[in-house]
Design a protein around this motif. Structure first.
Motif, PDB file in Angstrom:
ATOM      1  N   THR A   1     -22.285  15.759 -48.106  1.00  0.00           N
ATOM      2  CA  THR A   1     -23.327  15.642 -47.088  1.00  0.00           C
ATOM      3  C   THR A   1     -22.662  16.034 -45.744  1.00  0.00           C
ATOM      4  OG1 THR A   1     -24.999  14.730 -45.905  1.00  0.00           O
ATOM      5  CG2 THR A   1     -23.068  13.223 -46.661  1.00  0.00           C
ATOM      6  N   GLN A   2     -23.154  16.827 -44.922  1.00  0.00           N
ATOM      7  CA  GLN A   2     -22.572  17.211 -43.732  1.00  0.00           C
ATOM      8  C   GLN A   2     -23.675  17.296 -42.552  1.00  0.00           C
ATOM      9  OE1 GLN A   2     -20.156  20.751 -43.675  1.00  0.00           O
ATOM     10  NE2 GLN A   2     -19.480  20.571 -41.664  1.00  0.00           N
ATOM     11  N   SER A   3     -23.557  16.984 -41.260  1.00  0.00           N
ATOM     12  CA  SER A   3     -24.455  17.377 -40.326  1.00  0.00           C
ATOM     13  C   SER A   3     -23.971  18.304 -39.411  1.00  0.00           C
ATOM     14  CB  SER A   3     -24.617  15.857 -39.560  1.00  0.00           C
ATOM     15  OG  SER A   3     -25.277  14.873 -40.328  1.00  0.00           O
ATOM     16  N   TYR A   4     -24.735  18.948 -38.642  1.00  0.00           N
ATOM     17  CA  TYR A   4     -24.409  20.085 -37.746  1.00  0.00           C
ATOM     18  C   TYR A   4     -25.283  20.201 -36.559  1.00  0.00           C
ATOM     19  CZ  TYR A   4     -24.132  25.043 -35.792  1.00  0.00           C
ATOM     20  OH  TYR A   4     -24.087  25.873 -34.977  1.00  0.00           O
ATOM     21  N   THR A   5     -24.602  19.879 -35.437  1.00  0.00           N
ATOM     22  CA  THR A   5     -25.525  19.732 -34.189  1.00  0.00           C
ATOM     23  C   THR A   5     -25.535  21.093 -33.468  1.00  0.00           C
ATOM     24  OG1 THR A   5     -25.016  17.185 -34.256  1.00  0.00           O
ATOM     25  CG2 THR A   5     -25.978  18.540 -32.196  1.00  0.00           C
ATOM     26  N   VAL A   6     -26.495  21.410 -33.063  1.00  0.00           N
ATOM     27  CA  VAL A   6     -26.539  22.547 -32.037  1.00  0.00           C
ATOM     28  C   VAL A   6     -27.352  22.652 -30.726  1.00  0.00           C
ATOM     29  CG1 VAL A   6     -28.580  23.822 -33.476  1.00  0.00           C
ATOM     30  CG2 VAL A   6     -26.678  25.204 -32.248  1.00  0.00           C
ATOM     31  N   VAL A   7     -27.233  23.200 -29.854  1.00  0.00           N
ATOM     32  CA  VAL A   7     -27.948  23.479 -28.651  1.00  0.00           C
ATOM     33  C   VAL A   7     -29.235  24.289 -28.960  1.00  0.00           C
ATOM     34  CG1 VAL A   7     -28.355  24.058 -26.258  1.00  0.00           C
ATOM     35  CG2 VAL A   7     -26.114  22.699 -27.170  1.00  0.00           C
ATOM     36  N   VAL A   8     -30.561  23.990 -28.842  1.00  0.00           N
ATOM     37  CA  VAL A   8     -31.784  24.519 -29.249  1.00  0.00           C
ATOM     38  C   VAL A   8     -32.471  24.948 -28.109  1.00  0.00           C
ATOM     39  CG1 VAL A   8     -32.004  23.508 -31.534  1.00  0.00           C
ATOM     40  CG2 VAL A   8     -33.129  22.423 -29.543  1.00  0.00           C
ATOM     41  N   ALA A   9     -32.195  24.386 -26.874  1.00  0.00           N
ATOM     42  CA  ALA A   9     -32.979  24.712 -25.555  1.00  0.00           C
ATOM     43  C   ALA A   9     -31.863  23.673 -24.409  1.00  0.00           C
ATOM     44  CB  ALA A   9     -34.342  24.157 -25.633  1.00  0.00           C
ATOM     45  N   ILE A  10     -32.462  24.256 -23.433  1.00  0.00           N
ATOM     46  CA  ILE A  10     -32.044  23.808 -21.922  1.00  0.00           C
ATOM     47  C   ILE A  10     -33.175  23.363 -21.180  1.00  0.00           C
ATOM     48  CG2 ILE A  10     -30.379  24.112 -20.063  1.00  0.00           C
ATOM     49  CD1 ILE A  10     -28.581  25.717 -21.505  1.00  0.00           C
ATOM     50  N   VAL A  11     -33.464  22.181 -20.882  1.00  0.00           N
ATOM     51  CA  VAL A  11     -34.489  21.829 -19.995  1.00  0.00           C
ATOM     52  C   VAL A  11     -34.063  21.429 -18.774  1.00  0.00           C
ATOM     53  CG1 VAL A  11     -36.425  20.058 -19.758  1.00  0.00           C
ATOM     54  CG2 VAL A  11     -35.899  20.781 -21.923  1.00  0.00           C
ATOM     55  N   GLY A  12     -33.953  22.194 -17.859  1.00  0.00           N
ATOM     56  CA  GLY A  12     -33.413  21.823 -16.347  1.00  0.00           C
ATOM     57  C   GLY A  12     -31.807  22.162 -16.609  1.00  0.00           C
ATOM     58  N   THR A  13     -31.304  21.053 -16.188  1.00  0.00           N
ATOM     59  CA  THR A  13     -29.849  20.903 -16.618  1.00  0.00           C
ATOM     60  C   THR A  13     -29.271  20.195 -17.893  1.00  0.00           C
ATOM     61  OG1 THR A  13     -29.517  19.171 -14.969  1.00  0.00           O
ATOM     62  CG2 THR A  13     -29.361  21.261 -14.177  1.00  0.00           C
ATOM     63  N   ARG A  14     -30.377  19.757 -18.580  1.00  0.00           N
ATOM     64  CA  ARG A  14     -30.020  18.798 -19.585  1.00  0.00           C
ATOM     65  C   ARG A  14     -30.135  19.940 -21.158  1.00  0.00           C
ATOM     66  NH1 ARG A  14     -33.213  13.200 -21.028  1.00  0.00           N
ATOM     67  NH2 ARG A  14     -31.970  12.724 -23.056  1.00  0.00           N
ATOM     68  N   PRO A  15     -29.013  19.717 -21.722  1.00  0.00           N
ATOM     69  CA  PRO A  15     -29.380  20.671 -23.050  1.00  0.00           C
ATOM     70  C   PRO A  15     -30.127  19.636 -24.097  1.00  0.00           C
ATOM     71  CG  PRO A  15     -27.167  19.874 -22.843  1.00  0.00           C
ATOM     72  CD  PRO A  15     -27.907  19.485 -21.565  1.00  0.00           C
ATOM     73  N   LEU A  16     -30.878  20.170 -25.029  1.00  0.00           N
ATOM     74  CA  LEU A  16     -31.798  19.836 -25.852  1.00  0.00           C
ATOM     75  C   LEU A  16     -31.042  20.029 -27.142  1.00  0.00           C
ATOM     76  CD1 LEU A  16     -34.231  18.033 -26.573  1.00  0.00           C
ATOM     77  CD2 LEU A  16     -35.561  20.327 -27.053  1.00  0.00           C
ATOM     78  N   MET A  17     -30.254  18.856 -27.729  1.00  0.00           N
ATOM     79  CA  MET A  17     -29.749  19.070 -29.101  1.00  0.00           C
ATOM     80  C   MET A  17     -30.716  18.711 -30.377  1.00  0.00           C
ATOM     81  SD  MET A  17     -26.731  19.523 -27.491  1.00  0.00           S
ATOM     82  CE  MET A  17     -25.580  19.351 -28.697  1.00  0.00           C
ATOM     83  N   GLN A  18     -30.121  19.323 -31.220  1.00  0.00           N
ATOM     84  CA  GLN A  18     -30.779  19.289 -32.520  1.00  0.00           C
ATOM     85  C   GLN A  18     -29.893  19.080 -33.682  1.00  0.00           C
ATOM     86  OE1 GLN A  18     -34.085  21.571 -33.546  1.00  0.00           O
ATOM     87  NE2 GLN A  18     -34.570  20.779 -35.458  1.00  0.00           N
ATOM     88  N   THR A  19     -29.886  18.232 -34.557  1.00  0.00           N
ATOM     89  CA  THR A  19     -29.111  18.047 -35.619  1.00  0.00           C
ATOM     90  C   THR A  19     -29.571  18.345 -36.968  1.00  0.00           C
ATOM     91  OG1 THR A  19     -28.010  16.079 -34.503  1.00  0.00           O
ATOM     92  CG2 THR A  19     -27.295  16.268 -36.779  1.00  0.00           C
ATOM     93  N   PHE A  20     -28.791  19.197 -37.785  1.00  0.00           N
ATOM     94  CA  PHE A  20     -29.418  19.627 -39.007  1.00  0.00           C
ATOM     95  C   PHE A  20     -28.240  19.145 -40.038  1.00  0.00           C
ATOM     96  CE2 PHE A  20     -30.448  22.901 -35.970  1.00  0.00           C
ATOM     97  CZ  PHE A  20     -31.633  23.319 -36.413  1.00  0.00           C
ATOM     98  N   THR A  21     -28.835  18.554 -41.133  1.00  0.00           N
ATOM     99  CA  THR A  21     -28.063  18.002 -42.076  1.00  0.00           C
ATOM    100  C   THR A  21     -28.249  18.517 -43.505  1.00  0.00           C
ATOM    101  OG1 THR A  21     -28.177  15.849 -41.150  1.00  0.00           O
ATOM    102  CG2 THR A  21     -27.502  15.598 -43.316  1.00  0.00           C
ATOM    103  N   ALA A  22     -26.979  18.874 -44.166  1.00  0.00           N
ATOM    104  CA  ALA A  22     -27.044  19.521 -45.467  1.00  0.00           C
ATOM    105  C   ALA A  22     -26.771  18.584 -46.593  1.00  0.00           C
ATOM    106  CB  ALA A  22     -26.202  20.568 -45.620  1.00  0.00           C
ATOM    107  N   LYS A  23     -27.777  18.169 -47.420  1.00  0.00           N
ATOM    108  CA  LYS A  23     -27.498  17.457 -48.550  1.00  0.00           C
ATOM    109  C   LYS A  23     -27.750  18.008 -49.829  1.00  0.00           C
ATOM    110  CE  LYS A  23     -29.170  13.413 -45.712  1.00  0.00           C
ATOM    111  NZ  LYS A  23     -30.410  12.273 -45.605  1.00  0.00           N
TER     112      LYS A  23
END
Length: 203
Positions: A58-80
């Motif tokens: 298993t492995q997780s991968y986090t990426v920035v999907v959007a930026i709200v104002g000055t705050r980045p919105l992160m989303q984590t994807f996991t491969a199993k």
């Protein structure tokens, strides 16, 4: 005349080489007996390793999907492995093969006493080899798709983002193919021994 009076002595080299030949024959018989055991133990180890490595992969991968104002919105994807039916089948096939080979090793003495039991084990060996081969082949096809993608279907590769997941999956697949090769050698050896074994009525 020498033979009648007992004056002729047996040749020394023949008497000396007889125990040596006997020991060599015993050593050869022991090696022939150990071959199936070693092959089955190696196949059990290879398949158990393949099942364990893939099941724990298993492995997780986090990426920035959007930026709200000055705050980045992160989303984590996991491969199993559970996300891909081919990998699930791969784990089940290797787990069954490993458990089967360990069971046969534990019941080796009982199996060797009866020709019928030996033939049943030979047939089950072929079934297990086919199960392993299909599991390894399906997993390898999915691994190739994950590594290279498919431009015609517009499927992007994923191993550039989940490198550890793909590396561990590759190790598991290679270990499973080693198990397939060992099971093939075991089947060939078993077929040869059954072909040369004399049939006994009542066994």
């Amino acid at each position: 005349m020498d033979l009648e009076h007992g004056s002729k002595k047996p040749s020394a080299p023949a008497a000396a080489t007889t125990p040596t030949c006997s020991k060599l024959l015993q050593l050869r018989d022991r090696l022939v007996t150990l071959q199936p055991v070693l092959l089955r133990a190696a196949a059990a180890l290879a398949t158990v390793v393949a099942a364990a490595v893939m099941a724990l992969n298993t492995q997780s991968y986090t990426v920035v999907v959007a930026i709200v104002g000055t705050r980045p919105l992160m989303q984590t994807f996991t491969a199993k492995f559970r996300d891909t039916p081919a990998f699930v089948y791969f784990v089940i096939a290797n787990a069954i093969a490993g458990a089967y080979n360990l069971l046969v090793l534990l019941m080796k003495r009982l199996i060797l006493r009866r020709r019928t039991a030996s033939l049943v084990v030979h047939m089950l060996d072929m079934v297990i080899m086919a199960l392993l081969a299909t599991g390894a082949a399906t997993a390898a096809s999915m691994a190739e798709l994950g590594k290279n993608g498919n431009l015609h279907a517009r499927w992007n590769p994923m191993c550039d983002k989940f490198g550890s997941f793909c590396s561990r999956g590759g190790i598991a697949i290679v270990s499973s193919f080693i198990g397939v090769a060992l099971m093939l050698a075991l089947n060939l050896l078993s077929a040869a021994s059954n072909a040369h074994r004399p049939s006994v009525v009542g066994q």
